[in-house]
Design a protein around this motif. Structure first.
Motif, PDB file in Angstrom:
ATOM      1  N   ARG A  67       0.823  -1.212   0.000  1.00  6.80           N
ATOM      2  CA  ARG A  67       0.000   0.000   0.000  1.00  6.80           C
ATOM      3  C   ARG A  67       0.858   1.264   0.000  1.00  6.80           C
ATOM      4  O   ARG A  67       0.521   2.254  -0.662  1.00  6.80           O
ATOM      5  CB  ARG A  67      -0.930  -0.006   1.213  1.00  6.80           C
ATOM      6  N   ARG A 124      -0.493   8.699   5.851  1.00  4.40           N
ATOM      7  CA  ARG A 124      -1.824   9.301   6.041  1.00  4.40           C
ATOM      8  C   ARG A 124      -2.781   8.950   4.898  1.00  4.40           C
ATOM      9  O   ARG A 124      -3.998   9.098   5.045  1.00  4.40           O
ATOM     10  CB  ARG A 124      -1.708  10.828   6.173  1.00  4.40           C
ATOM     11  N   ARG A 125      -2.229   8.481   3.775  1.00  2.00           N
ATOM     12  CA  ARG A 125      -3.070   8.160   2.618  1.00  2.00           C
ATOM     13  C   ARG A 125      -3.494   6.703   2.577  1.00  2.00           C
ATOM     14  O   ARG A 125      -4.228   6.297   1.674  1.00  2.00           O
ATOM     15  CB  ARG A 125      -2.321   8.517   1.317  1.00  2.00           C
ATOM     16  N   ILE A 126      -3.021   5.878   3.512  1.00  2.00           N
ATOM     17  CA  ILE A 126      -3.420   4.474   3.512  1.00  2.00           C
ATOM     18  C   ILE A 126      -4.190   4.168   4.790  1.00  2.00           C
ATOM     19  O   ILE A 126      -4.124   4.923   5.773  1.00  2.00           O
ATOM     20  CB  ILE A 126      -2.213   3.526   3.365  1.00  2.00           C
ATOM     21  N   ASP A 127      -4.885   3.052   4.783  1.00  2.00           N
ATOM     22  CA  ASP A 127      -5.681   2.646   5.943  1.00  2.00           C
ATOM     23  C   ASP A 127      -5.408   1.181   6.239  1.00  2.00           C
ATOM     24  O   ASP A 127      -5.768   0.297   5.454  1.00  2.00           O
ATOM     25  CB  ASP A 127      -7.167   2.863   5.666  1.00  2.00           C
ATOM     26  N   VAL A 128      -4.725   0.936   7.343  1.00  2.00           N
ATOM     27  CA  VAL A 128      -4.483  -0.434   7.793  1.00  2.00           C
ATOM     28  C   VAL A 128      -4.821  -0.511   9.276  1.00  2.00           C
ATOM     29  O   VAL A 128      -4.776   0.492   9.995  1.00  2.00           O
ATOM     30  CB  VAL A 128      -3.018  -0.883   7.557  1.00  2.00           C
ATOM     31  N   ASP A 129      -5.149  -1.688   9.727  1.00  3.27           N
ATOM     32  CA  ASP A 129      -5.483  -1.918  11.130  1.00  3.27           C
ATOM     33  C   ASP A 129      -4.186  -2.118  11.901  1.00  3.27           C
ATOM     34  O   ASP A 129      -3.627  -3.215  11.907  1.00  3.27           O
ATOM     35  CB  ASP A 129      -6.395  -3.137  11.246  1.00  3.27           C
ATOM     36  N   GLN A 180      -1.472   9.494  14.082  1.00  2.00           N
ATOM     37  CA  GLN A 180      -1.595   9.051  12.701  1.00  2.00           C
ATOM     38  C   GLN A 180      -0.851   7.725  12.583  1.00  2.00           C
ATOM     39  O   GLN A 180      -0.243   7.253  13.547  1.00  2.00           O
ATOM     40  CB  GLN A 180      -1.015  10.078  11.735  1.00  2.00           C
ATOM     41  N   LEU A 181      -0.884   7.115  11.393  1.00  2.00           N
ATOM     42  CA  LEU A 181      -0.131   5.903  11.153  1.00  2.00           C
ATOM     43  C   LEU A 181       1.355   6.254  11.100  1.00  2.00           C
ATOM     44  O   LEU A 181       1.745   7.254  10.491  1.00  2.00           O
ATOM     45  CB  LEU A 181      -0.583   5.269   9.840  1.00  2.00           C
ATOM     46  N   ARG A 208       0.170   3.342  15.448  1.00  2.00           N
ATOM     47  CA  ARG A 208      -0.430   4.680  15.468  1.00  2.00           C
ATOM     48  C   ARG A 208       0.104   5.464  16.662  1.00  2.00           C
ATOM     49  O   ARG A 208       0.395   4.900  17.718  1.00  2.00           O
ATOM     50  CB  ARG A 208      -1.954   4.581  15.539  1.00  2.00           C
TER      51      ARG A 208
END
Length: 277
Positions: A67, A124-129, A180-181, A208
């Motif tokens: 990602r 900041r542009r990706i989303d992961v748990d 943030q991540l 995070r």
């Protein structure tokens, strides 16, 4: 890895790459710890090999890397000749990465900060748990508080590490609006200087928290080149990072080379960092 396990890991990497159509005539050990990094030649692939109980961690790293590469982050990328996934062979988890020839010049603090800025923007542009950094602190704290997991940790140092980890974690994690991540462990060993510029590696520590938690892993001068960074929070996070480092060194099953030296050095670094807060 112990020599016998390392030999199996080397052979597993060789076999896995060959089955995927890559030519492997030689294997060179780049890094050896609880997992190993191997340079496969002449296909020039970096194979990361870990015992299969680390499969979830390896799969998480591959997903984060995929990602981030799509988001334009300055990261080491997976090898484009094979599918972006973890291969499981002979009780090992194997991932195949692009090998980057290191450039000998030192990464300046300004370039380190620039790499941080671009990396954080991509994160900041990706989303992961991903867990919060305080979750990692809680794991370290549990090891410090359990004499069976850290039997050689002296009582006074155990109390010191407990208070430091608990207190700094609460202070650094109080304002969740800054979160943030993050990379998680972007120390100088995890930032390669390559012909493409500085590239972050070892992405399995993604978590995070505030950007200062990442900045505290880099050279001190790098934070000065990062717009908007809170110097006081960087100092607190630096002390916290050294406390985490020290907690890992006192684990009964820690395998870091020269562990006795780093146990003492780590505690000294914590105290020095605390003096600066």
């Amino acid at each position: 890895m112990e020599p016998s396990l390392l030999r199996r890991a080397v052979e597993t990497a060789r076999t896995t790459a060959s089955e995927l159509g890559l030519q492997v005539d030689d294997v060179r050990v780049v890094h050896n710890s609880d997992r190993v990094a191997l340079r496969l030649l002449p296909c020039d692939v970096l194979a990361r090999v870990a015992p299969s109980e680390h499969l979830a961690e390896a799969a998480f790293e591959v997903e984060v890397a995929r990602r981030l590469a799509d988001a334009g982050a300055p990261v080491g990328e997976l090898d484009p000749r094979v599918a972006p996934r973890v291969q499981v062979r002979d009780a090992f988890a194997v991932s195949l990465w692009t090998y980057y020839e290191p450039v000998g010049t030192e990464i300046t603090p300004a370039d380190y900060a620039d790499a941080f800025l671009r990396h954080h923007a991509a994160l900041r542009r990706i989303d992961v748990d991903a867990p919060h950094f305080t979750d990692r602190v809680a794991v370290a704290l549990a090891g410090v508080d359990d004499p069976e997991r850290s039997p050689e940790l002296p009582h006074a140092d155990r109390a010191f590490l407990h208070d430091t980890l608990a207190g700094l974690s609460a202070a650094a994690g109080a304002d969740r609006t800054r979160d943030q991540l993050l990379h998680g462990e972007p120390h100088p060993g995890n930032l390669l200087n390559t012909r493409r510029g500085p590239l972050f590696i070892d992405l399995a520590t993604c978590c995070r928290g505030p950007i200062e938690f990442d900045l505290a892993h880099g050279p001190e001068a790098a934070a000065e080149h990062y717009p908007g960074a809170d110097p006081a929070l960087v100092h607190r996070c630096r002390a916290l990072n050294w406390a985490l480092f020290s907690a890992w060194r006192w684990r009964r099953d820690d395998r870091m080379p020269d562990r006795a030296h780093w146990r003492a050095e780590g505690l000294d670094r914590v105290r020095t960092a605390l003096d600066r807060i």
